[in-house]
Write an enzyme that holds these catalytic residues in place. Sequence first.
Site, PDB file in Angstrom:
ATOM      1  N   HIS A  82       0.866  -1.191   0.000  1.00  0.00           N
ATOM      2  CA  HIS A  82       0.000   0.000   0.000  1.00  0.00           C
ATOM      3  C   HIS A  82       0.899   1.236   0.000  1.00  0.00           C
ATOM      4  CE1 HIS A  82      -3.739  -2.262   0.788  1.00  0.00           C
ATOM      5  NE2 HIS A  82      -2.972  -3.057   1.516  1.00  0.00           N
ATOM      6  N   HIS A 199      -8.922 -10.594  -1.387  1.00  0.00           N
ATOM      7  CA  HIS A 199      -8.851 -10.396   0.071  1.00  0.00           C
ATOM      8  C   HIS A 199     -10.036 -11.189   0.620  1.00  0.00           C
ATOM      9  CE1 HIS A 199      -8.820  -7.634   3.788  1.00  0.00           C
ATOM     10  NE2 HIS A 199      -9.957  -8.288   3.872  1.00  0.00           N
ATOM     11  N   HIS A 252      -2.764 -12.520   1.597  1.00  0.00           N
ATOM     12  CA  HIS A 252      -2.514 -12.708   3.039  1.00  0.00           C
ATOM     13  C   HIS A 252      -3.267 -13.858   3.719  1.00  0.00           C
ATOM     14  CE1 HIS A 252      -6.039 -10.135   2.981  1.00  0.00           C
ATOM     15  NE2 HIS A 252      -5.355  -9.018   2.833  1.00  0.00           N
ATOM     16  N   ASN A 298      -5.514  -6.663   9.359  1.00  0.00           N
ATOM     17  CA  ASN A 298      -6.587  -7.433   8.751  1.00  0.00           C
ATOM     18  C   ASN A 298      -6.045  -8.254   7.579  1.00  0.00           C
ATOM     19  OD1 ASN A 298      -9.168  -8.360   8.372  1.00  0.00           O
ATOM     20  ND2 ASN A 298      -9.750  -6.666   7.027  1.00  0.00           N
ATOM     21  N   ASP A 325       2.003  -6.806   2.490  1.00  0.00           N
ATOM     22  CA  ASP A 325       0.822  -6.042   2.933  1.00  0.00           C
ATOM     23  C   ASP A 325       1.275  -4.798   3.708  1.00  0.00           C
ATOM     24  OD1 ASP A 325      -1.769  -5.197   3.260  1.00  0.00           O
ATOM     25  OD2 ASP A 325      -2.384  -6.844   4.584  1.00  0.00           O
ATOM     26  N   PRO A 343      -6.472  -1.012  10.706  1.00  0.00           N
ATOM     27  CA  PRO A 343      -5.640  -2.215  10.648  1.00  0.00           C
ATOM     28  C   PRO A 343      -4.485  -2.038   9.659  1.00  0.00           C
ATOM     29  CG  PRO A 343      -7.610  -2.522   9.317  1.00  0.00           C
ATOM     30  CD  PRO A 343      -7.701  -1.130   9.901  1.00  0.00           C
TER      31      PRO A 343
HETATM   32  O1  DOR Z   1      -4.438  -4.606   7.613  1.00  0.00           O
HETATM   33  C1  DOR Z   1      -4.771  -4.246   6.500  1.00  0.00           C
HETATM   34  N1  DOR Z   1      -4.505  -2.999   6.058  1.00  0.00           N
HETATM   35  N2  DOR Z   1      -5.433  -5.098   5.730  1.00  0.00           N
HETATM   36  C2  DOR Z   1      -5.979  -4.720   4.570  1.00  0.00           C
HETATM   37  O2  DOR Z   1      -6.587  -5.532   3.920  1.00  0.00           O
HETATM   38  C3  DOR Z   1      -5.878  -3.322   4.107  1.00  0.00           C
HETATM   39  C4  DOR Z   1      -4.702  -2.658   4.697  1.00  0.00           C
HETATM   40  C5  DOR Z   1      -4.735  -1.156   4.552  1.00  0.00           C
HETATM   41  O3  DOR Z   1      -5.021  -0.661   3.460  1.00  0.00           O
HETATM   42  O4  DOR Z   1      -4.420  -0.472   5.526  1.00  0.00           O
HETATM   43 ZN    ZN Z   2      -6.092  -7.252   2.469  1.00  0.00          ZN
END
Ligand code: DOR
Ligand code: ZN
Length: 451
Positions: A82, A199, A252, A298, A325, A343
């Site tokens: 991300h 996901h 994940h 998550n 992730d 998360p």
């Molecule tokens: O922990 C997570 N953060 N899981 C996800 O699926 C999205 C991600 C986020 O974009 O922060």
């Molecule tokens: Zn995810």
Amino acid sequence: MSPLILKGVRPYGEGDPVDVLIRDGVIAAIGAYDETSATLDGHPVHPGGTTSGDVTSGGTGHRTVEGGGAVLLPGFVDLHTHLREPGREDTETIATGSAAAALGGYTAVFAMANTDPVADNAVVVEHVARRGREVGLVDVHPVGAVTVGLGGERLAELGTMAKAGVRVFSDDGHCVHDPLIMRRALEYSKALDVVVAQHAEEPRLTVGAQAHEGEQAARLGLQGWPAAAEEAVVARDCLLAAQVGARLHVCHVSTAGTADVLAWAKARGTEVSAEVTPHHLLLTDERLATYDPVNKVNPPLRTAADVERLRQALADGVIDCVATDHAPHAVQDKDVEWSAARPGMLGLQTALSIVVETMLRPGLLDWRGVARVLSERPAEIAGLPDQGRPIAVGEPANLTLVDPDARWTVRGAELASIAANTPFEGMELPGRVVATLLRGRVTATGGRVAA
Ligand code: DOR
Ligand code: ZN
């Protein structure tokens, strides 16, 4: 660019150290550099200076990286990053995320679509790709959203985005939970020769979920995220992919049960691949006892039994690869009461060390295996022709040099990301990236990115 010699390196950690000549972005020779004749495996090289651990320019001659016996691997490929640009440049930008990637040994990353605006059209994905090229530290491949606005209701224009170069589609952060939409997405992905990364989270089972459903969540009074919410979607999507004859990638993987489902699907010939994150390979829900939201992610951290099964599944190929992730978050979104915290955790600069700690040191993988899970398999899954290649003459010089004996202490504030939400804060970890090369150009060395 003048040629570069990696001196005293061990490809895949095997055999005696060798010297590797890199010219025009390609591995030109592997052998012993001979100072007197200024040749490497018969190839003439202009002489140049050296300094230890860093790059030196030898004037008109070659540049040198002193390897000191370090392990040479193909550059890492992250299918799940991300980068937060556009929209949350206060937490990460394509520039800072690319720096973190290069320092972590990555030569290619896939930038997830849950940006603001969402990468659900050609304009946004082209913007991300262009910005990645301008920064130039790592190949940034935009992931396209599967559905418009990640809403789960209408398919995005997959064809237009594929034409713009998108190879991987995902609503990550959200599950494509409607089975009909998922089936259509798989049908398009087959026709377009791209891959859908799911996901897996049945949303009706995770309303209000805050932690892995089990003893620890019960003790802490946190609403549970049941393993079956992941496993049921993975099973369903394996069946759909088989029916349609499409490929499926599972993001994940976090539970032992999902590993069982994947083993079953692979045994019956389904074209499914899967990733596991470094944090799910190391951490368990025991960490939640302090209610520190740095551990909120998550899917959530699971049990020790899940961790053990995930390691085994990665070792035996049921899970194909490691993906970070990497999820930067601002202090005001993360360092708040547990239920309000977003998360996600940083991952790019710690992934290699966690893989060394959880897989290499216990003997579950050797360095060839590390190359497979961090580079070769992710490159294959995404269809990147110039990444995850063998370390051999004629191959593109996308490479990572690792000091296997180094130990270092993680400090979130010292990482290249703008955000600092690492769950590994203060941990001493083994293995360190010494240098990263993208098409023969040094993008990171000695803990610093190239200017
Ligand atoms: O922990 C997570 N953060 N899981 C996800 O699926 C999205 C991600 C986020 O974009 O922060
Ligand atoms: Zn995810």
